[in-house]
Motif scaffolding. Structure first.
Motif, mmCIF file in Angstrom:
data_model
loop_
_atom_site.group_PDB
_atom_site.id
_atom_site.type_symbol
_atom_site.label_atom_id
_atom_site.label_comp_id
_atom_site.label_asym_id
_atom_site.label_seq_id
_atom_site.Cartn_x
_atom_site.Cartn_y
_atom_site.Cartn_z
ATOM 1 N N GLU A 1 0.825 -1.202 0.000
ATOM 2 C CA GLU A 1 0.000 0.000 0.000
ATOM 3 C C GLU A 1 0.867 1.264 0.000
ATOM 4 N N THR B 1 0.776 4.054 -3.010
ATOM 5 C CA THR B 1 0.504 5.453 -2.696
ATOM 6 C C THR B 1 1.588 6.354 -3.267
ATOM 7 N N TYR C 1 1.030 9.369 -6.188
ATOM 8 C CA TYR C 1 1.358 10.786 -6.014
ATOM 9 C C TYR C 1 2.328 11.279 -7.091
ATOM 10 N N TYR D 1 2.336 8.229 2.714
ATOM 11 C CA TYR D 1 1.314 7.249 3.133
ATOM 12 C C TYR D 1 0.486 7.809 4.288
ATOM 13 N N PHE E 1 -1.934 10.278 2.881
ATOM 14 C CA PHE E 1 -3.020 9.570 2.185
ATOM 15 C C PHE E 1 -4.060 9.040 3.179
#
Length: 597
Positions: free
Chosen positions: A489, A493, A497, A573, A576
């Motif tokens: 994850e 992420t 971006y 992260y 996010f």
């Protein structure tokens, strides 16, 4: 008219100055030995027209021999074989791509080629472009002075040179001009007959196609009564001169295409060399100096490969992100070393997130920590539009966890950190809590006094764990990130971006590209730019790998660390997960138009 082959022996030792005439005389019989000084005084230009035409053809075809011709008896510049080849290619091909190391003398040769063109092509306008106009002006002025010193006779061909901080223009007696441009959108709409692009490895193809390539759309016309476009002239010439860059970038692909065009005789030429070629001829640093620099553990392997070995570095297949996209998001002009203050002395209403990665370097045994400072830019609805990496800090090697925690706390207060989290500009310090990172978190939760200033730095607390600080209540700002199980994850992420261009990085200037943080760099701003360059090096060295459960990244070269990348990825992260806000469209109510206040 004689063939050009008759000038094959037309070398430096065939010329001499005579005191009586102060004129350069050719003693070589191949250069029309029947013409004497006394005859030249009597005959008009028309009587020797064919001789002048022949000389013009020779000088255009052999720029290196022209410089031999005007070199003074003492001093001057001795051209080596590799330099002669490079000069001739830039005069004979419609496009030349030169990838050479630092110390090769490529910029000097580039300017020599430009001045040679301006002398022998009347009313031609030639430009050199660099990352910024300031950089191009500085390079031009420095090399111009050096060129005038080594070849004093060139001053007779120049009407007026003018240089300033962000401009440069040299006007020649032939009516030609040399000027500078920037590798930026500000160049759009400019017109020149020929263009030389400095440090082209930093380009992206979108900018080149939109702003730089159209610069040479209009060809030069002759200055005679006919005023025609010569079919034998290399109109639209664009030359590229650079140190190497990244595999998979737009310029790497351009070179591959130009190599094919070179093989297919399409008028293109690609040249390249490592540090060993100029070192063989005694130019630049010595072999021992360069080998010592290469073996220095503080020297970036990627930086040395690009700046001295002319290697295009990074992953070719399965790269973490598109390297061209990564180079494109370098749009921040200036680092932020602290949170700016308004006229009243209060911190501006900014939001910062720190990403901290604690690791042991593969090349060094001491602890090594990377701290990335991200600034969040929102629109009026509160949606994040940009995430700017405004600073990257790396503590010196060998610092204990306590010393590293002191540095993190100093940065916290420098960027407007506050015990009241509603007023604090620093919203979170995201620390890699795996194994070694636990040691730094433990120290951040201790109460500290700055040993240098005797100021109280206070005690921090974690946001997401039950770990108790030394003093309670403490500033809840530390986010203990355990990447196990969520690594996929975090990677997705980061990729998102970059691909959406929300992430923005600092610009990398040419004068920073060849330096390291261990060189004579005193300004913290320069160090932030150099660390940004290291960050790009790290990301370009990473490949995506799929596992049974998720995805991970793998280093192509193990000796290149990924600490800065990890710190950046952890901070992104966190943003996010906790700071993103979905953008909602404002509903337009027709009744609003009828309301009367």
């Amino acid at each position: 008219m004689k063939k050009m082959s008759s000038y094959k022996n037309f070398q430096d030792d065939n010329f001499k100055f005579t005191k009586e005439s102060s004129r350069l005389v050719a003693d070589n019989p191949a250069f029309n030995s029947q013409v004497k000084i006394s005859d030249l005084k009597k005959d008009s230009f028309e009587d020797n027209f064919e001789t002048w035409v022949e000389f013009l053809q020779w000088a255009r075809w052999f720029p290196d021999l022209f410089y031999d011709l005007i070199k003074p008896e003492k001093g001057g510049m001795r051209l080596d074989l590799d330099q002669r080849v490079f000069l001739r290619c830039m005069s004979r091909f419609v496009s030349t791509y030169g990838v050479f190391p630092r110390g090769f003398g490529k910029t000097m040769l580039e300017l020599m080629s430009i001045y040679h063109t301006c002398i022998f092509f009347a009313d031609i306008n030639v430009a050199m472009s660099a990352q910024t106009k300031e950089n191009a002006a500085s390079i031009s002025e420095d090399k111009h002075k050096e060129l005038m010193k080594k070849f004093p006779l060139l001053q007779n061909e120049i009407v007026k040179p003018s240089f300033s901080k962000d401009s440069a223009e040299v006007i020649f007696k032939s009516g030609s001009t040399y000027s500078i441009l920037a590798n930026a959108q500000s160049t759009k709409g400019q017109r020149r007959h020929r263009l030389n692009i400095e440090e082209s490895a930093l380009l992206n193809n979108e900018l080149f196609k939109d702003a730089l390539e159209p610069v040479v759309n209009v060809p030069r016309r002759t200055i005679g009564e006919m005023s025609v476009i010569s079919p034998f002239e290399l109109n639209g010439m664009i030359n590229f001169v650079t140190t190497s860059g990244y595999r998979g970038s737009d310029e790497f692909n351009r070179i591959l295409n130009m190599i094919k065009e070179t093989a297919n005789l399409k008028g293109k030429m690609v040249l390249g060399a490592s540090w060993e070629l100029p070192c063989h001829y005694g130019r630049g640093e010595t072999r021992n100096q360069l080998l010592a620099k290469k073996n220095d553990p503080t020297t970036s392997a990627t930086a040395f490969a690009m700046n001295y070995e002319s290697k295009w570095v990074g992953a070719t297949d399965g790269a973490l992100v598109n390297i061209s996209k990564l180079l494109k998001i370098r749009t921040i002009d200036k680092p932020e070393l602290n949170c700016p203050k308004d006229k009243r002395g209060n911190f501006e209403l900014n939001e910062y997130i720190f990403g901290v990665d604690v690791a042991r370097s593969n090349s060094q045994s001491n602890n090594k920590t990377a701290i990335v400072v991200l600034k969040i830019i929102r629109n009026k609805t509160g949606t994040i539009r940009q995430i700017q990496a405004v600073n990257i800090v790396e503590p010196p090697n060998g610092l204990s966890f306590k010393e590293q925690s002191l540095m993190v706390k100093r940065l916290f207060y420098a960027y407007g950190g506050n015990s009241d989290m509603f007023k604090s500009r620093v919203k979170a310090i995201v620390v890699d809590g795996n194994v070694i990172g636990k040691g730094l978190i433990d120290r951040l939760l201790e109460d500290h006094t700055d040993p240098d200033t005797n100021e109280e730095l206070g005690c921090f607390d974690t946001i997401n764990t039950d770990q108790k600080p030394d003093v309670s209540p403490a500033i809840e700002v530390v986010y203990d990130l355990t990447a196990q199980g969520i690594n996929g994850e975090i990677i997705r992420t980061f990729i998102d971006y970059v691909e959406t261009e929300k992430l923005k990085l600092l610009k990398i200037n040419d004068d920073i590209k060849g330096k390291s943080v261990n060189s004579n760099v005193n300004l913290e701003e320069d160090k932030a730019r150099i660390h940004t360059q290291y960050l790009i090096d790290e990301i370009s060295n990473l490949k995506l790998e799929s596992t049974q459960k998720s995805i991970t990244v793998k280093q192509v070269l193990k000796k290149i660390d990924k600490d800065r990348y990890s710190a950046l990825a952890y901070a992104l992260y966190y943003i996010f997960l906790f700071m993103e806000k979905e953008e909602t469209e404002e509903v337009y109510d027709l009744d609003d138009d009828l309301v009367y206040f």
